[in-house]
Structures are given as structure tokens and as C-alpha cells.
Design an enzyme around this catalytic site. Structure first.
Site, PDB file in Angstrom:
ATOM      1  N   VAL A 130       0.808  -1.223   0.000  1.00 15.98           N
ATOM      2  CA  VAL A 130       0.000   0.000   0.000  1.00 15.98           C
ATOM      3  C   VAL A 130       0.839   1.270   0.000  1.00 15.98           C
ATOM      4  O   VAL A 130       0.314   2.360  -0.233  1.00 15.98           O
ATOM      5  CB  VAL A 130      -0.971   0.030   1.201  1.00 15.98           C
ATOM      6  N   ASN A 146      -6.431  -0.926   6.922  1.00 15.68           N
ATOM      7  CA  ASN A 146      -5.955  -1.602   8.125  1.00 15.68           C
ATOM      8  C   ASN A 146      -4.458  -1.903   8.099  1.00 15.68           C
ATOM      9  O   ASN A 146      -3.846  -2.103   9.145  1.00 15.68           O
ATOM     10  CB  ASN A 146      -6.743  -2.908   8.305  1.00 15.68           C
ATOM     11  N   SER A 171      -4.881   3.840  16.107  1.00 11.55           N
ATOM     12  CA  SER A 171      -4.488   3.126  17.320  1.00 11.55           C
ATOM     13  C   SER A 171      -4.705   4.047  18.504  1.00 11.55           C
ATOM     14  O   SER A 171      -4.721   5.280  18.365  1.00 11.55           O
ATOM     15  CB  SER A 171      -3.007   2.730  17.251  1.00 11.55           C
ATOM     16  N   TYR A 174       5.466   5.179  15.357  1.00 13.36           N
ATOM     17  CA  TYR A 174       4.172   4.508  15.286  1.00 13.36           C
ATOM     18  C   TYR A 174       3.046   5.432  15.762  1.00 13.36           C
ATOM     19  O   TYR A 174       2.042   5.616  15.068  1.00 13.36           O
ATOM     20  CB  TYR A 174       4.206   3.235  16.129  1.00 13.36           C
ATOM     21  N   SER A 228       2.468   8.363  13.393  1.00 14.50           N
ATOM     22  CA  SER A 228       1.799   7.946  12.159  1.00 14.50           C
ATOM     23  C   SER A 228       0.304   7.752  12.387  1.00 14.50           C
ATOM     24  O   SER A 228      -0.517   8.137  11.542  1.00 14.50           O
ATOM     25  CB  SER A 228       2.424   6.647  11.620  1.00 14.50           C
ATOM     26  N   LYS A 229      -0.055   7.190  13.526  1.00 16.44           N
ATOM     27  CA  LYS A 229      -1.462   6.941  13.809  1.00 16.44           C
ATOM     28  C   LYS A 229      -2.211   8.237  14.135  1.00 16.44           C
ATOM     29  O   LYS A 229      -3.398   8.366  13.834  1.00 16.44           O
ATOM     30  CB  LYS A 229      -1.593   5.932  14.947  1.00 16.44           C
TER      31      LYS A 229
END
Length: 252
Positions: free
Chosen positions: A57, A83, A134, A147, A150-151
């Protein structure tokens, strides 16, 4: 009425696979997208009504080709579930730019690219986008600088999509899972970590992949026809409580 089609990324395992199975149970067809060819083939082999497509993706060309393949076979896309994601944890000073970019490319760029490529089809179906962020995008925590950031970006991107695509009847919402009892989590979470999470979660347990899938499916369904731009934490209350809850609990 033609059978609806959901495009699910990261569909070979975990929340993506659980979501795929729930769509199928509700008589949708599913385009299962994952870059792990072996895992995807194994997951799709026993599922009727699916089209597995190996694609990364984070690669614009692969995303465009993937959406064209889905449209060629099904002629429609009614829901996109973004997802696919990766997690690389470590101290902030040890996160070099290569790690940062690797996480951003899949977790944030991938959501942008798949959504953008799907907009023409979603305009035709007046469909839905559900982005999986998240709890780490809502609250900071140690070892998650790339992480979590990014979320957090996925959360804002969702709101931007809702604001701009609503005029086409496209809804965009975001699900933020808390700790989920996946095989990977259980393999790396020590008993001490599990106990600490249980103490901090009002429901005193991890969630299941199926529980997250139920929220995703609802947001894609007509039952959520007036819901857009929302960020839903499916986390057992983890995000709302903060520090101090275990000491305040009443003991029997």
C-alpha cells in the site's frame, strides 16, 4: 441489488482477517489486500467470495493497479478499510530516519494512497472509508514515536476526508484499537506487561480481533449512515482513564 464489495488492506491476519470474515458473514464480497503473498494465499484459500491481491500500500503504482483489478472484477467498491500497518518500537533517540520513513510509508502514506485511488468508485457507491489508527495516536506512550505519530496522522487524515468527501456521500471514520489479544501481542507481551495493561484498562482485559471488526463493520454499514468524521476508541476504556485507576478500584 448487487452484492457489496469491501476492500480490506492488511487482510492476511489479525484485525484485517477478522474484518474480512465478518463482511463475508454479512454477505459482502471482499478484496483482500496484503503484501505477504504466502500468508494472504493461506488466509484466502478457505474463504469464498474473496479476491486476494498481493500489493504494497505504500507504492502508488501498486495501489493504482490493485484498485483497477478490483474494479475490473467487481465493478464497485462500497467500503475501504485501511488496516495495513507496521509497528517498530524503540527509544526516541534510536529511531533513525529510515525507521521513521518505513513506518510512515505504510501507516500513513498507505492510507492516503488507497483512499485516493478509491475515491472515484466510492463516489459512485456513496461508500465508506474506515481507517484503522491506534490508541497510540490518541495518547503518547514510550517507544512509539514513529508509530504513534503515524497513527495521529491517520486520525487527522480521517477528519480531512470526512470534511471534503461528505458532499459526495462518502463517509470517513477512524477506529483506534487499544491492546488486542493477537498472536503477535501475546508472543511479545510478558506476564508483567499483560498485568500492567489489565490494571490500566477498566474492562480488565485485552480486546479481541473480532470485537474490533464489529466496530469496523458497523461504520461501513448503512446503520452508520449519518456517522462521519468520528474517531472511535475500541479499547476497553484505556484511553479515557489515564494514570491512577488501579489504586482507586474497590476490592471485593
Amino acid at each position: 441489488m448487487a452484492q457489496k464489495l469491501a476492500l480490506v488492506t492488511g487482510a492476511a491476519r489479525g484485525i484485517g482477517l477478522a474484518t474480512t470474515k465478518l463482511f463475508l458473514q454479512n454477505l459482502w464480497q471482499v478484496a483482500m489486500i496484503d503484501r505477504d503473498a504466502e500468508a494472504l494465499s493461506q488466509a484466502a484459500s478457505s474463504l469464498d467470495g474473496t479476491m486476494p491481491i498481493v500489493a504494497d500500500v505504500s507504492d502508488p503504482d501498486q495501489v493504482d493497479d490493485m484498485v483497477k483489478a478490483v474494479m475490473s472484477k467487481f465493478g464497485r467498491i462500497d467500503a475501504v478499510v485501511n488496516n495495513a500497518g507496521i509497528a517498530e518500537f524503540g527509544p526516541i533517540e534510536q529511531h533513525d530516519f529510515a525507521v521513521w520513513r518505513r513506518v510512515m510509508e505504510t501507516n500513513l502514506d498507505g492510507v492516503f494512497l488507497v483512499s485516493q485511488a478509491s475515491i472515484p468508485a466510492l463516489r459512485e457507491s456513496r461508500g465508506a472509508i474506515v481507517n484503522i489508527a491506534s490508541i497510540s495516536g490518541l495518547r503518547a506512550s514510550t517507544l512509539r514515536v514513529a508509530y504513534g505519530t503515524s497513527k495521529a496522522g491517520v486520525i487527522h487524515l480521517t477528519k480531512q476526508q470526512a470534511a471534503e468527501l461528505g458532499e459526495y456521500g462518502i463517509r470517513a471514520n477512524c477506529v483506534c484499537p487499544g491492546p488486542v489479544r493477537t498472536k503477535l501481542a501475546m508472543a511479545v507481551h510478558t506476564p508483567e506487561i499483560i498485568a500492567a495493561y489489565h490494571d490500566a484498562i477498566p474492562l480488565n482485559r485485552y480486546g479481541s480481533e473480532e470485537e474490533i471488526a464489529q466496530v469496523i463493520f458497523f461504520l461501513c454499514s448503512d446503520k452508520a449512515s449519518y456517522v462521519t468524521g468520528q474517531v472511535i476508541a475500541s479499547d476497553g476504556g484505556f484511553e479515557c482513564t489515564g494514570v491512577g485507576l488501579p489504586a482507586l478500584r474497590k476490592s471485593d
